[in-house]
Design a protein around this motif. Structure first.
Motif, PDB file in Angstrom:
ATOM      1  N   THR A 407       0.824  -1.213   0.000  1.00  0.00           N
ATOM      2  CA  THR A 407       0.000   0.000   0.000  1.00  0.00           C
ATOM      3  C   THR A 407       0.853   1.256   0.000  1.00  0.00           C
ATOM      4  N   PHE A 408       1.934   1.241   0.821  1.00  0.00           N
ATOM      5  CA  PHE A 408       2.749   2.451   0.973  1.00  0.00           C
ATOM      6  C   PHE A 408       3.873   2.544  -0.052  1.00  0.00           C
ATOM      7  N   SER A 409       3.963   1.570  -0.937  1.00  0.00           N
ATOM      8  CA  SER A 409       4.983   1.653  -1.984  1.00  0.00           C
ATOM      9  C   SER A 409       4.467   2.521  -3.132  1.00  0.00           C
ATOM     10  N   ASP A 410       5.381   2.903  -4.043  1.00  0.00           N
ATOM     11  CA  ASP A 410       4.998   3.734  -5.182  1.00  0.00           C
ATOM     12  C   ASP A 410       4.424   2.917  -6.325  1.00  0.00           C
ATOM     13  N   ASN A 411       4.495   1.616  -6.222  1.00  0.00           N
ATOM     14  CA  ASN A 411       4.088   0.759  -7.315  1.00  0.00           C
ATOM     15  C   ASN A 411       2.643   0.283  -7.157  1.00  0.00           C
ATOM     16  N   ALA A 412       1.973   0.014  -8.298  1.00  0.00           N
ATOM     17  CA  ALA A 412       0.640  -0.592  -8.313  1.00  0.00           C
ATOM     18  C   ALA A 412       0.832  -2.079  -8.605  1.00  0.00           C
ATOM     19  N   VAL A 413       0.161  -2.945  -7.819  1.00  0.00           N
ATOM     20  CA  VAL A 413       0.430  -4.386  -7.848  1.00  0.00           C
ATOM     21  C   VAL A 413      -0.800  -5.139  -8.331  1.00  0.00           C
ATOM     22  N   VAL A 414      -0.580  -6.148  -9.187  1.00  0.00           N
ATOM     23  CA  VAL A 414      -1.615  -7.060  -9.661  1.00  0.00           C
ATOM     24  C   VAL A 414      -1.073  -8.478  -9.542  1.00  0.00           C
ATOM     25  N   LEU A 415      -1.913  -9.413  -9.044  1.00  0.00           N
ATOM     26  CA  LEU A 415      -1.543 -10.821  -8.978  1.00  0.00           C
ATOM     27  C   LEU A 415      -2.261 -11.570 -10.096  1.00  0.00           C
ATOM     28  N   LEU A 416      -1.491 -12.433 -10.831  1.00  0.00           N
ATOM     29  CA  LEU A 416      -2.041 -13.212 -11.933  1.00  0.00           C
ATOM     30  C   LEU A 416      -1.894 -14.692 -11.638  1.00  0.00           C
ATOM     31  N   ASP A 417      -2.853 -15.499 -12.142  1.00  0.00           N
ATOM     32  CA  ASP A 417      -2.676 -16.945 -12.042  1.00  0.00           C
ATOM     33  C   ASP A 417      -1.797 -17.400 -13.202  1.00  0.00           C
ATOM     34  N   LEU A 418      -1.609 -18.709 -13.327  1.00  0.00           N
ATOM     35  CA  LEU A 418      -0.698 -19.227 -14.341  1.00  0.00           C
ATOM     36  C   LEU A 418      -1.225 -19.025 -15.756  1.00  0.00           C
ATOM     37  N   GLU A 419      -2.540 -18.712 -15.893  1.00  0.00           N
ATOM     38  CA  GLU A 419      -3.124 -18.419 -17.201  1.00  0.00           C
ATOM     39  C   GLU A 419      -3.163 -16.917 -17.476  1.00  0.00           C
ATOM     40  N   PHE A 420      -2.473 -16.132 -16.628  1.00  0.00           N
ATOM     41  CA  PHE A 420      -2.378 -14.676 -16.740  1.00  0.00           C
ATOM     42  C   PHE A 420      -3.738 -13.982 -16.547  1.00  0.00           C
ATOM     43  N   GLU A 421      -4.615 -14.593 -15.750  1.00  0.00           N
ATOM     44  CA  GLU A 421      -5.880 -13.957 -15.372  1.00  0.00           C
ATOM     45  C   GLU A 421      -5.714 -13.261 -14.026  1.00  0.00           C
ATOM     46  N   VAL A 422      -6.403 -12.102 -13.869  1.00  0.00           N
ATOM     47  CA  VAL A 422      -6.248 -11.267 -12.672  1.00  0.00           C
ATOM     48  C   VAL A 422      -6.882 -11.973 -11.471  1.00  0.00           C
ATOM     49  N   MET A 423      -6.059 -12.200 -10.399  1.00  0.00           N
ATOM     50  CA  MET A 423      -6.561 -12.790  -9.147  1.00  0.00           C
ATOM     51  C   MET A 423      -6.752 -11.731  -8.069  1.00  0.00           C
ATOM     52  N   TYR A 424      -5.881 -10.738  -8.105  1.00  0.00           N
ATOM     53  CA  TYR A 424      -5.929  -9.677  -7.087  1.00  0.00           C
ATOM     54  C   TYR A 424      -5.458  -8.392  -7.739  1.00  0.00           C
TER      55      TYR A 424
END
Length: 798
Positions: A407-424
C-alpha cells in the motif's frame, strides 16, 4: 407493536396469517352481500322517483283541472243561452255573477271582435289587440269554424289549452284555456280564462332535496316549458319557442334526443347533460299537452352505494385491527414469552440447563434439550477452532505487514494466475486504470494493454517462458477515458514451499507524466507555433531518413520549396496579424490534401517545404504542384477583405540530385527563385545547368558589390552628331565593367543582376555623379544623356 413491524418475528408472521384469513372472510362477505346491494338500491331509487313523479303530476293535474272548471261551467251556460237565442243577456254581468270564486281573468271573445271580461282593466288593455283569429286562440277558432253540426255536442264538452305566451297587461307568462260557443249551429266566439303559469310550475317542480330529484316540463311539440338548468327567459325569448319546436340551439343534443324519444312513447330512461348522466321518469299530465319529467344524477345514486361500501370498509379495518391485537396477545402468551425466557437463559453466563423447561413437556422443552446437546458439541468444536485461529492470526499479521508494504509503496500491484488472469488488484491499479474491482477480476491481463501495443503480449509470454520474468515499458488503457497510461512494468513469479510457480506478481510504476514531458519537449522542438505543422528541424530530420532509404534504391521522392508571391505587400497592408492569418489558412489548405507518406513543414517566414513520397515521375509531382499553386491563387479572406496571392515552387528529384539534405534544400530554393524570375506563380525543376548558372551569378553578384569600391566601373561617353551639320550635339553616358578575374563583363549580364538587387541604386547614383562631373569639365557645354532604372524612381531619391 415493535414485533408487528418485524417481518422475521414469529408474532408478525402468525398475525399476518390471521389477518389474511379475516381479510379473506371479509372479501367473501363483500362480494356475497354488499355487491348485490347496488342493483337493489338502484331499483329502490327508481321506485321512489316514479312515486314522486306521480305525486307531482297528480298535484299539477288537479290544479290545472280546477282552472278548467270555471271555463267549462260558464261555456256550458252560454252555449245553452245561445242555443235558446237569448242573446240579449248581459254577458259581463253573467261572467261577474258566475265566477266570483275564480282568481284568474275570465273572458268572452266573439268572432265579431267583441271582448268581455270579469277584469275591466285587462279588458281595456286587450280591446284593440285581442283578435281570436290571429292570437293564441287561432287554432281553436279554425277548428270550431269547420265543425259540422254532428260534432257540436262533443266540442262543447271539450276545451283547448294554448301555448305559453306573455300577457302585456299582467306582464307575466300565462297559459289560456278556452271553450267554443255556438248559436244555431254557428260558431260565435269562445269563453276562456288566462292564468299565470310560472307560480304553478314553480310550486310543482321544486327539487326533492333528500333524493336530489329535479323536474322539467315539455309540451307535445317538444318545446321545453320549464327546466331548472335553463333560465325561463332564455327558453321563452327565442323565436323557435313560439313555434313549439325543440330548440337545439339552446338545449343540448342529448336532452333534445331524449324529448324526441319521449314524444314517440319510447320511454327513455336516461340522458346526458353538462358532462353528467341522469336517470329519468316521465308522465303526461292528464288533460294537458304537457309532459312532466323527473331526473336524477346517477352519481347521487352511486354516492349512497359508496357510503355503504365505505362503512363496510371502515368496519373491516376495525375487525382487522382487532384480530391483529388479539392474535398478538395470544401468540405472545403461547410462544413468544417461552422463547424469550429460553433466549435469556442462552445469553446468561451460567451453564445452560433444560431442567426449568422439562416440566412443560412441549415443543419448546424439546427445543431446549436439543440446544443443550448442540452446545456441548459446539464447546468441543470451539476449543479446536481456537487453536486454528491462533495459527491464522500469525499468518494474518504477516499478510497485513505485506499488504501495508504494498500500500505504501509507489508501485501498483496485480496478482495473476498461471493463465495470466487477474486474481488480485490493489487500489493504486484501480485508480490508475479508472475501473471497479469487480470489472477487472478474472480478466486476461493482456486485455489491459492499449491496442497500440497489440504486438507485445506474445513477446511477454515468450520472455516469461524462457526467463520466468519480464521487464519493460507498457501502454495500458484507461477504462473510462480510453487514454494512454505509460508504466514501467515488471512481471515476476511467486513460488510455493516446493519451488513451483503458483502465480505471477505484476508491478506497475506510472511514468505517464515523464512521457508527457518528453512529448511536450519534442513538440516544442519539432512543431511550428504559428501553423501547427512541422518546423525546419523536423523536416530536415525526416529528409535525412528518406535520403538513407533512397540510397538503398528502394524509394524515390521529390522535394518542393515554395513561398507566397508578394507576401510582403500583405504584411504592409494588413499588418503582421493579417499575414499570420494568411499563412495559417494556406497551411490548412495544403494539409487537407496531404498523404500519409508526404511531409510538409514551414521553413520560416512565408517559405514552405514538402516531401512527396513515392514520386515515380515528374508528372506525378506536377499534379501536386499545380494543386499548391491553385490553393494559393484561391482568394483569402483577411480582415473581411479578399486577398489574392500566388506561389512560386522549386522542385528537385531525389533520383537526379545530391544525397546531402542541405544541398537538396539549396537546389530546391534555387529552382524556386528561378520560377520567380520566370514571372512568379509557376514552378521550375532544378537542373545542373541552373546550378552552374547560379554559381556564376553568385560570383558575379559578389564581384559587382565590390566593383565601385575597387574603381572597376567606367563611364564611356558616346558622342551624338547632327548628320546634316556634322556638329556635336551631346553625349550618352554608358557604364562599363572590367574585373580582374571575370575580365570584361557585358552590361547585358551585370545590369539585370543589379536590377534584381539593390546594387542598381548604388550604380545609378555613381553614374549621375560622374556624368555631372564630366559636364562640368567640358569647354563646349552640350547635353549628356544617362540611363536610369525604374527602381531609382520608385526609391524617391533621384
Amino acid at each position: 407493536m415493535v414485533a408487528l413491524l418485524k417481518f422475521y418475528n414469529l408474532t408478525f408472521r402468525l398475525n399476518l396469517l390471521l389477518m389474511l384469513f379475516v381479510a379473506s372472510i371479509l372479501t367473501v362477505i363483500f362480494y356475497t352481500f354488499i355487491t348485490p346491494l347496488h342493483p337493489e338500491m338502484v331499483n329502490k331509487e327508481n321506485y321512489y322517483r316514479d312515486h314522486t313523479l306521480q305525486e307531482r303530476e297528480h298535484q299539477l293535474s288537479e290544479q290545472l283541472s280546477s282552472l278548467k272548471t270555471s271555463v267549462n261551467y260558464v261555456s256550458a251556460k252560454l252555449n245553452v243561452l245561445a242555443t235558446e237565442n237569448k242573446s240579449e243577456v248581459n254577458i259581463r254581468e253573467f261572467l261577474l255573477n258566475e265566477t266570483e270564486r275564480s282568481e284568474s281573468v275570465l273572458f268572452y271573445a266573439g268572432i265579431d271582435g267583441r271582448l268581455v271580461s270579469n277584469n275591466s282593466k285587462w279588458e281595456t288593455s286587450q280591446s284593440f289587440s285581442f283578435d281570436i283569429s290571429r292570437n293564441a286562440y287561432y287554432d281553436l277558432t279554425k277548428k270550431a269554424e269547420t265543425l259540422i253540426e254532428a260534432q257540436q255536442h262533443d266540442l262543447i264538452q271539450q276545451g283547448f289549452w294554448t301555448e305559453i305566451y306573455i300577457d302585456e297587461f299582467l306582464d307575466e307568462f300565462v297559459i289560456g284555456y278556452a271553450v267554443p260557443i255556438f248559436a244555431s249551429s254557428r260558431f260565435i266566439g269562445i269563453v276562456g280564462q288566462v292564468t299565470k303559469i310560472d307560480p304553478l310550475i314553480k310550486l310543482n317542480t321544486e327539487v326533492d332535496v333528500s333524493s336530489g330529484i329535479k323536474f322539467f316540463i315539455h309540451n307535445s311539440n317538444g318545446a321545453i316549458i320549464s327546466h331548472p338548468d335553463y333560465g325561463l327567459k332564455l327558453l321563452r325569448q327565442m323565436d323557435t319557442y313560439s313555434s313549439g319546436n325543440i330548440n337545439r340551439e339552446i338545449v343540448r343534443d342529448s336532452l333534445a334526443d331524449f324529448i324526441s324519444q319521449n314524444l314517440k312513447l319510447e320511454k327513455p330512461t336516461s340522458y346526458g347533460n353538462w358532462e353528467k348522466q341522469f336517470v329519468t321518469s316521465s308522465s303526461k299530465i292528464n288533460g294537458t299537452p304537457w309532459w312532466l319529467v323527473a331526473f336524477q344524477a346517477e352519481e347521487k345514486i352511486e354516492e349512497r352505494f359508496n357510503e355503504v361500501v365505505n362503512s363496510y370498509l371502515l368496519l373491516s379495518v376495525m375487525l382487522l385491527f382487532m384480530s391483529a391485537l388479539f392474535g398478538s396477545t395470544l401468540v405472545h402468551y403461547l410462544f413468544v414469552s417461552p422463547l424469550k425466557k429460553l433466549t435469556r437463559t442462552l445469553k446468561s453466563q451460567e451453564l445452560f440447563s433444560t431442567a426449568e423447561f422439562a416440566k412443560n413437556d412441549d415443543n419448546i422443552s424439546d427445543l431446549a434439550h436439543e440446544i443443550e446437546q448442540r452446545l456441548i458439541s459446539m464447546n468441543a468444536d470451539f476449543n479446536r477452532v481456537n487453536k486454528e485461529i491462533s495459527v491464522v492470526k500469525l499468518e494474518s499479521l504477516e499478510n497485513k505487514a505485506l499488504a501495508q508494504a504494498v500500500t505504501f509503496s509507489d508501485n501498483a500491484v496485480v496478482l495473476l494466475d498461471l493463465e495470466f488472469e487477474v486474481m488480485y488488484v490493489d487500489a493504486k491499479t484501480l485508480n490508475l486504470l479508472g475501473v471497479e474491482r469487480e470489472s477487472i477480476m478474472k480478466m486476461d491481463y493482456f486485455e489491459l494493454i492499449h491496442p497500440f501495443m497489440g504486438f507485445i503480449p506474445e513477446q511477454i509470454v515468450n520472455e516469461i517462458r524462457r526467463k520466468n520474468s519480464w521487464r519493460g515499458e507498457l501502454i495500458l488503457q484507461h477504462f473510462t477515458s480510453k487514454a494512454e497510461v505509460w508504466v514501467n512494468c515488471s512481471i515476476t513469479p511467486m513460488r510455493d514451499e516446493t519451488g513451483n510457480i503458483i502465480r505471477y506478481v505484476v508491478s506497475h510504476q506510472d511514468i505517464s507524466s515523464i512521457k508527457d514531458s518528453q512529448n511536450k519537449i519534442e513538440r516544442l522542438a519539432y512543431i511550428d507555433d504559428l501553423t501547427g505543422m512541422s518546423n525546419r528541424t523536423f523536416f530536415v530530420a525526416q529528409l535525412e531518413k528518406l535520403i538513407e532509404i533512397s540510397k538503398r534504391g528502394r524509394y524515390d521522392f521529390a522535394l518542393l520549396y515554395f513561398d507566397l508571391d508578394d507576401f510582403k505587400k500583405v504584411n504592409d497592408l494588413y499588418g503582421h496579424e493579417g499575414g499570420d492569418q494568411l499563412l495559417k489558412e494556406f497551411a490548412d489548405r495544403i494539409n487537407k490534401s496531404l498523404r500519409t507518406e508526404d511531409v510538409l513543414a514551414r521553413m520560416g517566414g512565408d517559405e514552405f517545404a514538402m516531401i512527396i513520397g513515392g514520386a515515380n515521375s515528374n508528372q506525378d509531382v506536377i499534379v501536386k504542384v499545380n494543386h499548391i499553386i491553385a490553393e494559393a491563387n484561391r482568394p483569402f479572406l483577411i480582415n473581411e477583405q479578399k486577398v489574392t496571392c500566388g506561389a512560386s515552387v522549386g522542385i528537385t528529384m531525389s533520383d537526379t540530385d545530391s544525397n546531402d539534405p542541405e544541398i537538396l534544400l539549396q537546389h530546391a530554393d534555387l529552382a524556386m527563385y528561378e520560377a520567380k524570375a520566370l514571372g512568379k506563380n509557376t514552378y521550375h525543376f532544378f537542373t545542373k545547368e541552373l546550378n552552374e548558372y547560379t554559381r556564376s551569378r553568385i560570383a558575379m553578384e559578389t564581384a559587382l558589390s565590390k566593383a565601385i569600391e575597387n574603381n572597376e566601373l567606367a563611364l564611356h561617353f558616346q558622342p551624338k552628331i547632327n548628320s546634316k551639320t556634322k556638329q556635336l550635339v551631346g553625349f550618352e553616358a554608358l557604364v562599363r565593367w572590367t574585373n580582374s578575374e571575370l575580365g570584361f563583363v557585358s552590361p547585358a549580364e551585370f545590369i539585370p543582376l543589379a536590377e534584381q538587387s539593390n546594387l542598381i541604386l548604388e550604380i545609378g547614383s555613381w553614374v549621375i555623379y560622374n556624368a555631372a562631373k564630366f559636364v562640368q569639365s567640358m569647354d563646349q557645354k552640350v547635353t549628356v544623356s544617362i540611363n536610369l532604372s525604374a527602381r531609382q524612381f520608385e526609391s524617391g531619391n533621384v
